[in-house]
Design a protein around this motif. Structure first.
Motif, short mmCIF file in Angstrom:
data_model
loop_
_atom_site.label_atom_id
_atom_site.label_comp_id
_atom_site.label_asym_id
_atom_site.label_seq_id
_atom_site.Cartn_x
_atom_site.Cartn_y
_atom_site.Cartn_z
N GLY A 1 0.81 -1.22 0.00
CA GLY A 1 0.00 0.00 0.00
C GLY A 1 0.83 1.25 0.00
N TYR B 1 1.51 6.20 -1.81
CA TYR B 1 1.63 7.52 -1.18
C TYR B 1 1.62 7.34 0.33
N ILE C 1 2.31 7.15 4.34
CA ILE C 1 3.39 6.60 5.19
C ILE C 1 4.19 5.56 4.42
N ASP D 1 -0.64 -1.77 -4.87
CA ASP D 1 -1.83 -1.00 -4.53
C ASP D 1 -3.02 -1.75 -5.12
N PHE E 1 -3.68 3.58 -9.32
CA PHE E 1 -2.94 4.00 -8.11
C PHE E 1 -1.49 3.53 -8.20
N ASP F 1 -4.45 -6.94 -3.99
CA ASP F 1 -5.24 -6.73 -2.78
C ASP F 1 -4.62 -7.59 -1.70
N VAL F 2 -4.08 -6.99 -0.67
CA VAL F 2 -3.32 -7.74 0.35
C VAL F 2 -4.21 -8.68 1.15
N ASN G 1 2.30 -2.24 5.53
CA ASN G 1 1.84 -0.86 5.70
C ASN G 1 0.39 -0.65 5.31
N CYS H 1 1.97 -0.44 13.12
CA CYS H 1 0.96 -0.49 14.18
C CYS H 1 0.36 0.91 14.36
N TYR I 1 -10.55 -0.67 14.19
CA TYR I 1 -9.15 -0.30 13.92
C TYR I 1 -8.28 -0.61 15.13
N LYS J 1 -5.19 -3.18 15.22
CA LYS J 1 -3.83 -2.70 15.52
C LYS J 1 -3.32 -3.30 16.84
N GLY K 1 2.52 8.05 15.63
CA GLY K 1 1.53 8.87 16.34
C GLY K 1 0.52 9.37 15.34
N ILE L 1 -0.14 11.29 12.20
CA ILE L 1 0.66 11.69 11.06
C ILE L 1 -0.23 12.34 9.99
N THR M 1 -1.51 12.56 6.82
CA THR M 1 -1.64 11.83 5.55
C THR M 1 -3.12 11.87 5.13
#
Ligand code: NAP
Ligand code: GCO
Length: 289
Positions: free
Chosen positions: A41, A44, A46, A65, A70, A91-92, A118, A169, A183, A187, A214, A216, A218
């Motif tokens: 992923g 773009y 992180i 992606d 993308f 697709d992961v 990621n 994480c 989420y 995580k 922390g 971020i 994005t």
């Protein structure tokens, strides 16, 4: 020149030479030259920032992606950054597609030495308003997929004497908050999957660690930073600034050094660790109002 000053000069030259050699040896620990890194992923956000850092340290970058458009956008961004990355649609959450991706990468680029799990999504919905399907979707991408992709690369890492796995994480690996139940569950689980991979495969010289960013700036957190109609800060934006000793949102680039460290020989005796890169949020009760 006196005999004494010749000797002193020779001594300082030798000291300088030793210092340079020591510096090279230290920097060598952080070199990823000749390594292949898959960052999931990473068109773009992180993922892109981490991939760029790994590339700057010498790694060959592979990313995936969900859609070709993308991937193409990501390839253009890597080219603009002077990076010749390889990008694939995958697709992961799809185990067969991940197996095919790993085989294709091994054939076209080389065996994967570094995996950064990621790819991730978030749905901000009060738990009692969230459908079981929505909950499952988040768990699927944020927890099941790191299992799937790790499982696909570990056998080859074992055969080649080791490897590095970095799971992205979150603060929500440690803390809860309203609307992010799925989420946080994912995580939190990812933290323990990280520790379990470290436990199960450490004997094969595989180090599996996590990075806990922390807050971020994005696309994922854009809704939390949107300016209000009157131009003021989003309440959550102000909240995070007050909760962060660094008094700012993180930038994706803040994760670069930690990622290189965990991807390199410098962390060969670090295993099962979650490295929080949060500006101090987890250490701080928060600025008093
Ligand atoms: P982002 O901007 O939303 O990017 C997420 C990336 O994952 C996108 O490229 C997305 O692809 C990809 N992706 C989503 N589902 C996928 C799937 N099924 N298969 C393949 N790729 C998929 O997120 P971000 O802020 O960069 O976050 C990246 C990671 O860091 C996530 O795991 C997130 O949970 C974690 N994190 C973020 C923060 C933060 O404050 N931003 C803090 C802590 C942890 P598309 O473009 O196709 O959607
Ligand atoms: C949220 C945010 C966070 C960040 C990150 C913090 O809604 O609280 O999206 O979850 O994405 O995970 O570490």
């Amino acid at each position: 020149m006196s005999e004494h000053s010749n000797a002193a000069g020779a001594k300082s030259a030798a000291a300088a030479e030793n210092a340079a050699a020591a510096a090279n040896a230290t920097m060598g620990q952080f070199c990823l030259c000749g390594k292949v890194a898959l960052v999931t992923g990473a068109s773009y956000g992180i993922g892109f920032a981490i991939a760029k850092a790994l590339s700057d340290a010498g790694a060959r970058i592979v990313f995936n992606d969900l859609k070709q458009e993308f991937v193409d956008r990501g390839l253009a961004a890597y080219r603009d950054a002077g990076i010749g990355a390889a990008g694939y649609v995958c697709d992961v959450t799809d185990e067969a597609a991940v197996g095919a991706l790993v085989a294709r990468v091994e054939g076209e680029v080389g065996p994967i030495d570094i995996l950064v799990n990621n790819a991730g999504i978030i749905k901000r919905v009060p738990m009692c308003d969230m459908s079981a399907e929505e909950f499952r979707q988040v768990i699927d991408v944020d927890l099941n997929a790191p299992f799937i992709v790790s499982k696909a690369v570990i056998p080859s890492m074992i055969k080649r004497g080791g490897g590095k796995i970095i799971n992205i994480c979150s603060m929500m690996s440690e803390l809860g908050r309203e609307t992010v139940s799925a989420y946080a569950a994912a995580k939190g689980g990812l933290k323990m999957l990280t520790r379990n991979i470290a436990s199960e495969y450490g004997a094969h010289n595989i180090q599996c660690n996590g990075i806990g960013p922390g807050y971020i700036a994005t696309p994922q957190t854009a809704p939390l930073r949107e300016r209000q109609p009157d131009g003021s800060r989003h309440p959550f934006d102000s909240f995070i600034i007050a909760k962060t000793p660094a008094a700012r949102w993180g930038e994706a680039g803040d994760l670069a050094g930690p990622a290189v460290f965990l991807a390199s020989a410098a962390s060969d005796f670090v295993n099962g660790h979650i490295l929080y890169v949060d500006g101090g949020i987890l250490a701080y009760i928060g600025k008093q109002p």
